[in-house]
Design a protein around this motif. Structure first.
Motif, short mmCIF file in Angstrom:
data_model
loop_
_atom_site.label_atom_id
_atom_site.label_comp_id
_atom_site.label_asym_id
_atom_site.label_seq_id
_atom_site.Cartn_x
_atom_site.Cartn_y
_atom_site.Cartn_z
N MET A 1 0.82 -1.21 0.00
CA MET A 1 0.00 0.00 0.00
C MET A 1 0.86 1.26 0.00
N GLU A 2 2.11 1.12 -0.43
CA GLU A 2 3.06 2.21 -0.27
C GLU A 2 3.25 3.09 -1.51
N GLY A 3 2.58 2.76 -2.60
CA GLY A 3 2.76 3.55 -3.82
C GLY A 3 2.29 4.98 -3.64
N ARG A 4 3.03 5.92 -4.20
CA ARG A 4 2.70 7.35 -4.08
C ARG A 4 1.68 7.70 -5.17
N ILE A 5 0.46 7.26 -4.94
CA ILE A 5 -0.62 7.40 -5.92
C ILE A 5 -1.47 8.62 -5.57
N SER A 6 -1.73 9.43 -6.58
CA SER A 6 -2.61 10.60 -6.45
C SER A 6 -3.08 10.97 -7.85
N PRO A 7 -4.14 11.77 -7.96
CA PRO A 7 -4.54 12.21 -9.31
C PRO A 7 -3.41 12.93 -10.05
N GLU A 8 -2.62 13.69 -9.29
CA GLU A 8 -1.53 14.44 -9.92
C GLU A 8 -0.44 13.50 -10.42
N ALA A 9 -0.06 12.51 -9.60
CA ALA A 9 0.99 11.57 -10.00
C ALA A 9 0.54 10.71 -11.17
#
Length: 314
Positions: free
Chosen positions: A295-303
């Protein structure tokens, strides 16, 4: 009010720090990491900016506190999580091998993860999708029944069902597990299996026949067929769209499929085309693979948007 609701196993993963260390050998582990396919999925929905809630169970222990704190930090509604006084939080010990295979030791069937009843959904007036992960169905037969009961309650509220079967061949030999998988599949508007899973569900021996048989179900609208590093093919009743993968340095593939599911549904909620939704899903999965831990992925709408804009699918 959640747009997306998921019910299933919540656990921690305790992982070997590198490849090719068997679980029956003395060595180091890393963790705990918040995990469980439903938890990874719903956390990604929230990271992508959509309202999200999860139904599950944890123990009144440090592992359970850690998972709930992570989900709440990422703005997941945790009001439907049961905190057991009797059972401890579920966990899995995991190791990886250079050929891409994995091996698990689960402590789930008698953990707090399955000590959960179907909740009252009367206040879920904005619910759009109820998502089911097949990982939760074999853990405990009573729990599987509660998930199916909740699924029907969500359908009665006007939500659609999405389903990632995430099954293993040996589980299909258990008639009760097969019946649970079949009931969810029959009610799914969005089905997101791997190739082997689709063959198991349909009983067909080639992909073309399996896809055709899937759409014999009048409820099914979209079939998102995932093939890991080979990308995905998205089918609807008008045709299909192939989508490759975004190149990243892979540190850990755990949870990539769960992140794909979440971002794909977010794309649908945003009115994206199937191709655009699949590109969002692929970007989220790639970002997850680039981090160690499920669950560590740096996920965001921007990324996700940046990866789509700056990277080329291969």
């Amino acid at each position: 009010m959640a747009e997306v609701l998921c019910m299933g196993d919540i656990l921690v993963e305790i992982m070997r720090p590198k490849e090719d260390i068997p679980l029956n050998r003395e060595d180091y582990f890393r963790g705990p990491f918040p995990s469980g396919a439903p938890a990874i999925f719903i956390d990604t929905v929230a990271k992508m900016g959509h309202s999200a809630a999860i139904i599950g169970g944890v123990g009144q222990d440090d592992f359970g506190d850690y998972i709930v704190q992570r989900l709440e930090k990422d703005h997941v509604d945790c009001g439907y999580i049961h905190h057991s006084r009797k059972l401890s939080t579920g966990c899995a010990f995991v190791t990886y091998f250079a050929d891409g295979s994995r091996k698990f030791i689960f402590h789930m069937g008698n953990s707090a993860a399955v000590e959960v009843d179907a909740p009252d959904l009367s206040d879920m007036n904005c619910l759009k999708f109820f998502h089911v992960m097949g990982t939760a169905l074999p853990d405990n037969r009573r729990f599987a029944g509660e998930i199916i009961k909740t699924m029907h309650a969500a359908l009665a509220k006007g939500a659609k069902v999405s389903f990632d079967p995430n099954i293993r061949p040996e589980l299909m030999r258990d008639p009760e597990v097969y019946d649970s998988i079949r009931e969810v599949t029959d009610n799914a508007s969005v089905l997101m299996p791997g190739r082997e899973e689709l063959m198991l569900i349909t009983g067909e021996k080639n992909l073309e026949d399996a896809v055709r048989k899937s759409f014999d179900n009048p409820v099914l609208e979209i079939l998102a067929l995932k093939s890991g590093s080979r990308g995905s093919v998205i089918y609807d009743r008008r045709g299909s769209t192939e989508v490759g993968t975004y190149p990243v340095k892979v540190l850990d593939t755990t949870g990539a499929g769960d992140c794909f599911d979440a971002a794909f549904l977010c794309g649908l909620l945003e009115g994206k085309t199937l191709k655009a939704a699949a590109e969002m899903a692929t970007a989220a999965a790639s970002l997850n693979c680039a981090a160690f831990g499920p669950m560590e992925g740096r996920i965001s709408p921007e990324a996700v948007g940046k990866m789509i804009a700056e990277s080329r699918l291969v």
